[in-house]
Design a protein around this motif. Structure first.
Motif, mmCIF file in Angstrom:
data_model
loop_
_atom_site.group_PDB
_atom_site.id
_atom_site.type_symbol
_atom_site.label_atom_id
_atom_site.label_comp_id
_atom_site.label_asym_id
_atom_site.label_seq_id
_atom_site.Cartn_x
_atom_site.Cartn_y
_atom_site.Cartn_z
ATOM 1 N N LYS A 98 0.893 -1.482 0.002
ATOM 2 C CA LYS A 98 -0.013 -0.097 0.280
ATOM 3 C C LYS A 98 0.905 1.151 -0.093
ATOM 4 O O LYS A 98 2.080 1.155 0.310
ATOM 5 C CB LYS A 98 -0.945 0.210 1.082
ATOM 6 N N LEU A 99 0.129 2.264 -0.182
ATOM 7 C CA LEU A 99 0.930 3.595 -0.266
ATOM 8 C C LEU A 99 0.250 4.476 1.102
ATOM 9 O O LEU A 99 -0.866 4.304 1.092
ATOM 10 C CB LEU A 99 0.577 4.508 -1.561
ATOM 11 N N THR A 100 1.103 5.070 1.912
ATOM 12 C CA THR A 100 0.703 5.759 3.079
ATOM 13 C C THR A 100 1.195 7.174 3.030
ATOM 14 O O THR A 100 2.096 7.491 2.163
ATOM 15 C CB THR A 100 1.196 4.925 4.161
ATOM 16 N N ASN A 101 0.742 7.863 3.888
ATOM 17 C CA ASN A 101 0.979 9.250 4.015
ATOM 18 C C ASN A 101 1.248 10.386 2.761
ATOM 19 O O ASN A 101 2.168 10.858 2.316
ATOM 20 C CB ASN A 101 2.623 9.274 4.668
ATOM 21 N N LEU A 102 0.103 10.025 1.919
ATOM 22 C CA LEU A 102 -0.299 10.778 0.824
ATOM 23 C C LEU A 102 -0.119 12.203 1.067
ATOM 24 O O LEU A 102 -0.998 12.674 2.026
ATOM 25 C CB LEU A 102 -1.448 10.389 -0.029
ATOM 26 N N THR A 103 0.360 12.875 0.327
ATOM 27 C CA THR A 103 0.312 14.576 0.481
ATOM 28 C C THR A 103 0.261 14.836 -1.143
ATOM 29 O O THR A 103 0.985 14.502 -1.902
ATOM 30 C CB THR A 103 1.522 15.047 0.947
ATOM 31 N N LEU A 104 -0.459 16.103 -1.108
ATOM 32 C CA LEU A 104 -0.559 16.949 -2.427
ATOM 33 C C LEU A 104 0.027 17.969 -2.181
ATOM 34 O O LEU A 104 -0.532 18.978 -1.440
ATOM 35 C CB LEU A 104 -1.717 16.473 -3.242
ATOM 36 N N ASN A 105 0.981 18.894 -2.856
ATOM 37 C CA ASN A 105 1.583 20.100 -2.347
ATOM 38 C C ASN A 105 1.626 20.280 -0.968
ATOM 39 O O ASN A 105 1.573 21.285 -0.310
ATOM 40 C CB ASN A 105 0.633 21.176 -3.079
ATOM 41 N N GLY A 106 2.140 19.314 -0.231
ATOM 42 C CA GLY A 106 2.548 18.974 1.009
ATOM 43 C C GLY A 106 1.480 19.242 2.036
ATOM 44 O O GLY A 106 1.513 19.132 3.327
ATOM 45 N N GLN A 107 0.076 18.896 1.479
ATOM 46 C CA GLN A 107 -0.882 18.776 2.543
ATOM 47 C C GLN A 107 -1.475 17.184 2.530
ATOM 48 O O GLN A 107 -1.455 16.693 1.443
ATOM 49 C CB GLN A 107 -2.144 19.667 1.890
ATOM 50 N N ALA A 108 -1.685 16.682 3.736
ATOM 51 C CA ALA A 108 -2.145 15.408 3.743
ATOM 52 C C ALA A 108 -3.394 15.164 3.182
ATOM 53 O O ALA A 108 -4.162 15.737 3.001
ATOM 54 C CB ALA A 108 -2.219 14.926 5.327
ATOM 55 N N GLN A 109 -3.564 13.870 2.599
ATOM 56 C CA GLN A 109 -4.865 13.416 1.778
ATOM 57 C C GLN A 109 -5.522 12.230 2.317
ATOM 58 O O GLN A 109 -4.852 11.602 3.325
ATOM 59 C CB GLN A 109 -4.262 13.045 0.353
ATOM 60 N N GLU A 110 -6.601 12.114 2.196
ATOM 61 C CA GLU A 110 -7.504 11.131 2.982
ATOM 62 C C GLU A 110 -7.188 9.860 2.233
ATOM 63 O O GLU A 110 -6.834 9.797 0.977
ATOM 64 C CB GLU A 110 -8.973 11.256 2.833
ATOM 65 N N GLN A 111 -7.102 8.823 2.766
ATOM 66 C CA GLN A 111 -6.443 7.298 2.093
ATOM 67 C C GLN A 111 -7.544 6.496 2.383
ATOM 68 O O GLN A 111 -8.589 6.405 2.967
ATOM 69 C CB GLN A 111 -5.441 6.779 2.855
#
Length: 118
Positions: A105-118
């Motif tokens: 799995k992929l964890t700790n997803l961010t987009l432009n430094g902001q955390a994303q819901e997984q």
């Protein structure tokens, strides 16, 4: 390394920092026999450049956890970009084994430094 199963992250959503445009990015990672992990980052909504970051983690059939440090890739204009995590960045890859396929799995997803819901 035993081949790890296909990994697909949830779509990451965020209002991009360049105006009010919504950006949506899909990250798909697969393992190779090299050993390595090849990831493809596709911008599915928006045109502004965004940076997606994630951590790769896989639990092998024998319970060993293979992981990689934070990986980031920029993408823009609805495009696709590829990034490879080399085997020397994967921890415990030499200990991965077991009869069951690994679960990745992929964890700790961010987009432009902001955390994303997984």
């Amino acid at each position: 390394m035993k081949q790890l199963s296909l990994v697909v992250a949830s779509l990451a959503l965020l209002t991009s920092l360049a105006g009010c445009e919504q950006a949506k990015v899909h990250v798909n990672c697969v393992t190779t026999a090299a050993p390595a992990v090849e990831c493809e980052v596709t911008q599915t909504a928006g045109k502004s450049e965004v940076e997606a970051c994630w951590e790769f983690v896989a639990e092998c059939g024998n319970g060993t956890v293979v992981s990689a440090p934070k990986t980031c890739q920029k993408v823009s204009n609805g495009g696709t970009a590829k990034v490879t995590i080399p085997g020397d960045k994967l921890t415990n890859v030499d200990k991965c084994g077991g009869d069951k396929p690994p679960k990745a799995k992929l964890t700790n997803l961010t987009l432009n430094g902001q955390a994303q819901e997984q």
